[in-house]
Enzyme design. Structure first.
Site, short mmCIF file in Angstrom:
data_model
loop_
_atom_site.label_atom_id
_atom_site.label_comp_id
_atom_site.label_asym_id
_atom_site.label_seq_id
_atom_site.Cartn_x
_atom_site.Cartn_y
_atom_site.Cartn_z
N THR A 176 0.76 -8.31 -5.13
CA THR A 176 1.09 -8.83 -4.01
C THR A 176 1.77 -10.10 -3.57
O THR A 176 0.29 -11.00 -3.64
CB THR A 176 1.83 -8.54 -2.43
N GLU A 227 2.01 -11.28 -0.54
CA GLU A 227 0.84 -11.57 0.59
C GLU A 227 -0.04 -12.10 0.70
O GLU A 227 -1.10 -12.46 1.76
CB GLU A 227 1.04 -10.56 0.88
#
Length: 326
Positions: free
Chosen positions: A126, A128
């Site tokens: 991800t 993130e």
């Protein structure tokens, strides 16, 4: 026949990936969480897939599945895929997003060594990981899984790679995600079934792409002669407010205006204000660039949610590649 094992096949990415693999004549075996609420989705979208109910936290069952299937490609898509949920269930997040990856990679290596056949491994990571939400249980577990992949590649010679996927959506995204909440809510307003849309912050800026495009990037990464880890995204920043405005426009409602109500309780404990991909590494390494733009993507999602509400049919293969709303 080459066999692809796809964990989390009942999710958005798993559905698009399974269709891509089946079109290429591959045998597809996919895992879904036992007794999950997605049985209708699985039955509708995964015809031709050998679906196996399996909790990836069950290490013996996961090892046995890999041993029995003897896959030539493994795509690990199973995950707790919400930053917000990871704060609420950190132990579950670590077990699914990190520990299960360790078990799966070990099982793949054991099968490769036993059969002498090349096995390719893809891990869905991800964006993130590098954002300001990097300290969330979700991002920390995904970062640890990246380490597992790198170690298997560098120390054991496994053709293994991971992609830091930026946010990607589709009409088969579940309503647990804010984008589907928006398109569903806008469709309800357009059809007179609701009069407002309640959201948290609208200031975040993201790189929203189409899941079908991203699945093709995943396939190209796995097929590459040399494994390479890549960020996958469009490189085009949009605020959540822009996405909301696209949805209202697609439904023929004009501007969002007074329809939207903000609720501070829906704001995440930690979030990244701006998160946008650099698309050049993927273009250089695998010749991939995202095709679908935000307006078309949101238009498709709104069109499908309008169709769902009008027909009462929650899931249909016709929803996978619909035309945008006018």
């Amino acid at each position: 026949m080459d066999t692809a094992l796809v964990t989390g096949v009942g999710g958005q990415d798993g559905i698009y990936l399974a269709h891509s693999l089946l079109r290429d004549g591959k045998r597809v075996v996919g895992t879904v969480t036992p007794e999950s609420a997605g049985s209708l989705r699985v039955a509708t979208y995964l015809q031709g897939v050998e679906v196996v109910p399996l909790d990836v936290r069950d290490a013996p069952a996961l090892r046995t599945l890999v041993e029995q299937v003897e896959p030539t490609e493994v795509y690990n898509l199973a995950a707790v895929s919400s930053v917000g949920r990871s704060w609420q269930q950190p132990e579950l997040t670590i077990a699914v997003n990190q520990t299960a990856v360790e078990v799966l990679v070990d099982a793949v290596l054991a099968t490769r060594d036993r059969t002498g056949r090349d096995v390719r491994f893809f891990q869905a990571s991800t964006a993130e990981v590098s954002g300001t939400a990097a300290e969330s249980p979700y991002a920390r577990a995904k970062a640890a899984a990246e380490d597992v992949v790198r170690t298997a590649r560098e120390q054991s010679g496994l053709h293994a790679c991971y992609a830091r996927l930026h946010i990607h959506e589709s009409p088969v995204r579940t309503v647990a995600f804010v984008t589907r909440k928006i398109t569903r809510g806008v469709a309800e307003i357009a059809l007179g079934q609701s009069d407002r849309l309640v959201l948290g912050t609208l200031d975040v800026v993201r790189d929203w792409g189409f899941a079908g495009d991203y699945v093709e990037a995943i396939r190209l990464m796995t097929a590459a002669d040399d494994p390479v880890d890549l960020p996958i995204g469009t490189g085009r920043p949009h605020s959540l407010l822009e996405l909301v405005e696209c949805a209202f426009a697609a439904a023929g409602l004009g501007r969002a205006g007074t329809y939207v109500e903000q609720d501070p309780s829906l704001v995440r404990p930690a979030d990244t204000a701006v998160l946008v991909a650099d698309p050049e590494p993927a273009l250089r390494a695998i010749g991939w660039r995202a095709q679908m733009r935000l307006k078309e993507l949101v238009g498709q999602m709104v069109a499908v949610d309008m169709a769902r509400l009008r027909s009462g049919v929650a899931e249909s293969v016709d929803y996978l590649f619909p035309r945008s709303a006018d």
